[in-house]
Design a protein around this motif. Structure first.
Motif, PDB file in Angstrom:
ATOM      1  N   GLN A 203       0.820  -1.205   0.000  1.00 59.31           N
ATOM      2  CA  GLN A 203       0.000   0.000   0.000  1.00 59.31           C
ATOM      3  C   GLN A 203       0.870   1.278   0.000  1.00 59.31           C
ATOM      4  O   GLN A 203       0.604   2.227  -0.751  1.00 59.31           O
ATOM      5  CB  GLN A 203      -0.912  -0.005   1.239  1.00 59.31           C
ATOM      6  N   ARG A 206       2.267   2.664  -3.489  1.00 64.84           N
ATOM      7  CA  ARG A 206       1.283   2.837  -4.562  1.00 64.84           C
ATOM      8  C   ARG A 206       1.767   3.850  -5.607  1.00 64.84           C
ATOM      9  O   ARG A 206       1.682   3.622  -6.815  1.00 64.84           O
ATOM     10  CB  ARG A 206      -0.041   3.293  -3.946  1.00 64.84           C
ATOM     11  N   VAL A 213      -5.206   0.556 -10.454  1.00 60.34           N
ATOM     12  CA  VAL A 213      -5.453  -0.393  -9.364  1.00 60.34           C
ATOM     13  C   VAL A 213      -6.708  -1.206  -9.717  1.00 60.34           C
ATOM     14  O   VAL A 213      -7.783  -0.638  -9.892  1.00 60.34           O
ATOM     15  CB  VAL A 213      -5.648   0.329  -8.010  1.00 60.34           C
ATOM     16  N   GLN A 216      -7.670  -5.038  -4.267  1.00 59.97           N
ATOM     17  CA  GLN A 216      -6.822  -4.965  -3.085  1.00 59.97           C
ATOM     18  C   GLN A 216      -7.129  -6.155  -2.189  1.00 59.97           C
ATOM     19  O   GLN A 216      -8.170  -6.784  -2.297  1.00 59.97           O
ATOM     20  CB  GLN A 216      -7.040  -3.656  -2.323  1.00 59.97           C
ATOM     21  N   LEU A 223      -2.156  -3.887  -2.870  1.00 61.05           N
ATOM     22  CA  LEU A 223      -2.947  -3.449  -4.012  1.00 61.05           C
ATOM     23  C   LEU A 223      -2.477  -4.197  -5.246  1.00 61.05           C
ATOM     24  O   LEU A 223      -1.272  -4.409  -5.442  1.00 61.05           O
ATOM     25  CB  LEU A 223      -2.751  -1.936  -4.228  1.00 61.05           C
ATOM     26  N   ILE A 225      -1.898  -3.924  -8.889  1.00 62.71           N
ATOM     27  CA  ILE A 225      -1.741  -2.779  -9.793  1.00 62.71           C
ATOM     28  C   ILE A 225      -1.275  -3.247 -11.169  1.00 62.71           C
ATOM     29  O   ILE A 225      -0.407  -4.125 -11.296  1.00 62.71           O
ATOM     30  CB  ILE A 225      -0.728  -1.771  -9.214  1.00 62.71           C
TER      31      ILE A 225
END
Length: 786
Positions: A203, A206, A213, A216, A223, A225
């Motif tokens: 997190q 990020r 994203v 999660q 996350l 991504i």
């Protein structure tokens, strides 16, 4: 009819049959199964089952794998619907399964020459449809996945998809392997979210990756991504997959359209395959219950031999013999409760329904069943609580309904007729109902425990008593059905067996009138006679089977001897022809020499002619001793043979007596206990008895033709048998017989011993001996007369 099917457990039988279907097509046929009332249709169904059983017997099984009910899919394709890859693969598999089954049956008929007319007719209707099957299998694999080779466009698109996926994975894996980014990742892996490739990022990092994203973790610490560096590649991959999906849909639509073009043929194939699956299911079920094809009629006649209820375990069921519709159309079964009366009733009813459904039934060969237009049954206590009807009222409601519909083409089954009310009134009502149904021409099987109905069959033409046997020693029913014997009360015998005081039993007997006691004694005597007769019948059947086997063996031997005889005669003819030819050549040579001598002007002397004759005699074919004997035997065989003559059957080398003259070329000859038809040319006359001149005696015995060369004592009482033996020997002497046979059976040996003792003392008996292996053995005594 629905109630009758339920009480006779027809639906339970169908559940057993369902275990033998190979596809949902056959399952539907079984679920729709219903008895037919048309004799022709029932016979056709039975023949189909017999053909299926023949295939299983010869081949073990029929290839029904891969066939499924794809009717709904085919119909959807027919109206323009697109089918899924798995649905199309099921259609291809069914087409292949149908074609394989067709080839299997056609090969048996055309190449192996096995008669399967019904199955061949069905198989011939199956269309191969190989083009459609091939198209589907070229585009779809066995797992229902559309192949790259389905089209050029699909192959190109999938190559692009694989290329984009490789590029995306390569870039993401380089990120996961980088030492600078590994600390930012929760795990060094590449995964997929929303059909796009992503990496798990902590997190707090990020902002270090940018991009999108997609998800999660549950804790929010990770996350998923899609980094900005691969967004473009992922978009290209997404577009390629979209084009792949469109191309697959186009291919499936094209294949569905091809299925639609042959939809009618496919649906007809399914109809035929359903029938074939059903036929082989019936055949497998017949094998399970040891069923046979019954003979069928429309005359209301049935004869079940060792019939078994198919729902009772094979090691528990007791076979029964049942006759109905011939000399009698009403069968009244009496006996104790739990003795098997209701099972007998249900066996008759269920086997009738099974036969009319085209199923083989668990009976012995040559059993016969009738095709009834209607089958009625009043069985069991089915009182209606909702209608507040008593047992008697419930039964009477059903019986009233039956009486309103029954006719001469009906089978009616009554269980405990008249039960549930006053015994006197119930018995009277039962008799009246039975008379009414009988007068309408129906066939009836009824069970009852009323003693008044025991005498019913004795007072009614066309009615017969029967009972279920009860073993007083074991206090258990044997479940055997005795035709012709009414059931008797076993209350006193059972009570005595259980230890009830004899005084109490004697006082109870005093309460029963003399007539009832006489009836019970008569029934007891009938049961004993029935058992004795059945035992004798079984022994006779055993002897008959042994005699048939012996006869078959003798016929085989006779055929072999005939073939050998023909071979020897042919060889002898060839040899004779050769000898005659040589003799002719020799004769021509001698004559030629004589002519040469004459040409030369030389006179032929007497001694030269004698020498020439000698040459001719030496050249003539000579008969061997064996040929002379054959010639002599053949000459004797052409003598005038008559009934009573002692003869020799040349092909067997056995002596015998002529029983009767069938025609100028054929006679019936007795050899021991065996009678055979023998041709005149195969007989040699040995001796002819002098004709009996005492005409009064001949008139008394009714002529020689009525005295047989054997006397059968089986089943006779001892005293009667001895009298018959004495009379028979006198008749045989008057008929001119030198040897006769007395058949007494093996049994306990008492009858055999008595016959032996009588023969030893008889003044006209020269000798006696036991029959040989082919003459009945210890069950037959061969007697030589003076």
């Amino acid at each position: 009819m629905e109630r009758v099917l339920r009480v006779l457990e027809y639906e339970k039988m169908k559940k057993q049959l369902l275990e033998h279907v190979s596809s949902s097509l056959g399952r539907q046929k079984v679920e729709q199964l219903f008895p037919s009332v048309d004799l022709g249709e029932v016979q056709a169904w039975q023949h189909e089952t017999a053909e299926g059983a023949k295939v299983l017997r010869l081949k073990g099984q029929a290839p029904l794998g891969g066939i499924t009910d794809v009717a709904a899919n085919v119909k959807r394709a027919k109206i323009g619907g697109a089918l899924a890859a798995s649905e199309l693969m099921a259609i291809a598999s069914t087409i292949y399964g149908g074609r394989r089954l067709k080839k299997f049956i056609v090969t048996m008929v055309e190449e192996e020459e096995i008669e399967l007319p019904s199955l061949f007719e069905y198989a011939s209707q199956i269309e191969s449809l190989t083009d459609v099957e091939r198209e589907i299998k070229q585009c779809i694999d066995d797992n229902g996945h559309v192949l790259d080779s389905a089209s050029h466009e699909l192959r190109t698109i999938r190559q692009q998809v694989r290329s984009y996926e490789a590029s995306v994975r390569s870039k993401l894996e380089s990120l996961t392997r980088s030492s600078s980014t590994q600390k930012m990742l929760s795990d060094a892996i590449v995964t997929i979210r929303n059909d796009r490739f992503v990496i798990p990022v902590k997190q707090e990092y990020r902002s270090s990756f940018g991009g999108i994203v997609h998800d999660q973790s549950g804790s929010g610490a990770t996350l998923f991504i899609e980094p900005q560096a691969i967004v473009t590649l992922n978009n290209q991959l997404r577009e390629a997959k979209s084009r792949e999906k469109q191309e697959i849909e186009r291919i499936l639509a094209k294949l569905s359209n091809e299925v639609a073009e042959v939809a009618d043929a496919l649906l007809h194939n399914l109809t035929v395959l359903a029938v074939l699956d059903f036929v082989f299911a019936k055949a497998r079920y017949a094998h399970q219950i040891k069923g046979t094809e019954p003979m069928l009629n429309e005359d209301g006649y049935m004869h079940l031999k060792r019939a078994r209820h198919p729902l009772i375990e094979a090691d528990e069921v007791v076979p029964i013999d049942v006759q109905l519709g011939g000399e009698f159309r009403s069968l009244i079964i009496t006996g104790p409760n739990t003795g098997g009366k209701t099972v007998t009733l249900k066996t008759v009813g269920l086997l009738t329904l099974m036969a009319q459904s085209g199923l083989h039934v668990p009976v012995e060969e040559e059993s016969e069943l009738a095709v009834f237009k209607q089958v009625f049954a009043d069985i069991g206590d089915e009182q209606s609580i909702e209608q507040s009807l008593s047992t008697f009222s419930s039964h009477m409601t059903n019986i009233v309904d039956i009486l309103g519909k029954v006719d001469f083409q009906s089978l009616v089954l009554f269980d405990e007729l008249g039960a549930g009310t006053d015994p006197t009134e119930g018995a009277a009502l039962a008799i009246s109902i039975l008379d009414d149904v009988y007068n309408r021409g129906a066939c009836i099987v009824a069970t009852t425990h009323y003693s008044e109905l025991k005498g019913y069959a004795y007072n009614r033409e066309g009615a017969m008593n029967a009972s279920v046997e009860f073993n007083v020693e074991t206090l258990r029913p044997t479940y055997r059905l005795l035709i012709g014997v009414p059931g008797r009360s076993n209350a006193f015998a059972i009570s005595r067996r259980l230890g009830l005081d004899e005084r109490v039993i004697d006082r109870a007997k005093e309460q029963i009138d003399q007539e009832t006691n006489q009836i019970e004694n008569m029934i007891s005597s009938l049961e004993t006679s029935q058992k004795s007769a059945e035992s004798e019948r079984e022994e006779a059947e055993s002897i008959r089977l042994e005699a048939e086997k012996l006869r078959e063996d003798l016929i085989k031997q006779l055929d072999q001897l005939e073939l050998e005889k023909e071979r020897i005669l042919k060889k002898a003819e060839e040899k004779a022809e050769k000898a005659v030819k040589e003799a002719k050549e020799e004769a021509e040579f001698i004559i030629g020499e004589l002519r040469e001598m004459q040409k030369e002007g030389l006179s032929v002397k007497e001694h030269q002619i004698i020498d020439a004759k000698k040459h001719l005699e030496e050249a003539a074919p000579k008969l061997t001793a064996k040929q002379k004997k054959i010639k002599k035997d053949a000459a004797k065989a052409k003598q005038n043979i008559q009934a009573g003559d002692e003869v020799k059957v040349l092909s067997f080398g056995q002596k015998g007596f002529v029983v009767e003259k069938i025609n100028d070329e054929q006679f019936q000859v007795q050899m021991g206990i065996m009678k055979m038809k023998v041709k005149k040319d195969d007989l040699q006359l040995l001796d002819r008895p002098k004709p009996v001149e005492t005409k009064p005696l001949a008139m008394i015995r009714g002529g020689q033709s009525h005295v047989k060369a054997e006397l059968d004592l089986r089943g006779q009482r001892y005293e009667d048998a001895m009298l018959k033996v004495e009379k028979y020997i006198d008749d045989a002497l008057l008929a001119g017989y030198h040897q006769v046979s007395i058949i007494h059976g093996k049994g306990s040996g008492a009858l055999r011993k008595g016959v032996k003792q009588l023969l030893k003392k008889h003044p006209h008996v020269k000798a006696e001996r036991d029959g040989g292996m082919n003459e009945g053995g210890l069950g037959n005594t061969v007697v030589e007369l003076k």
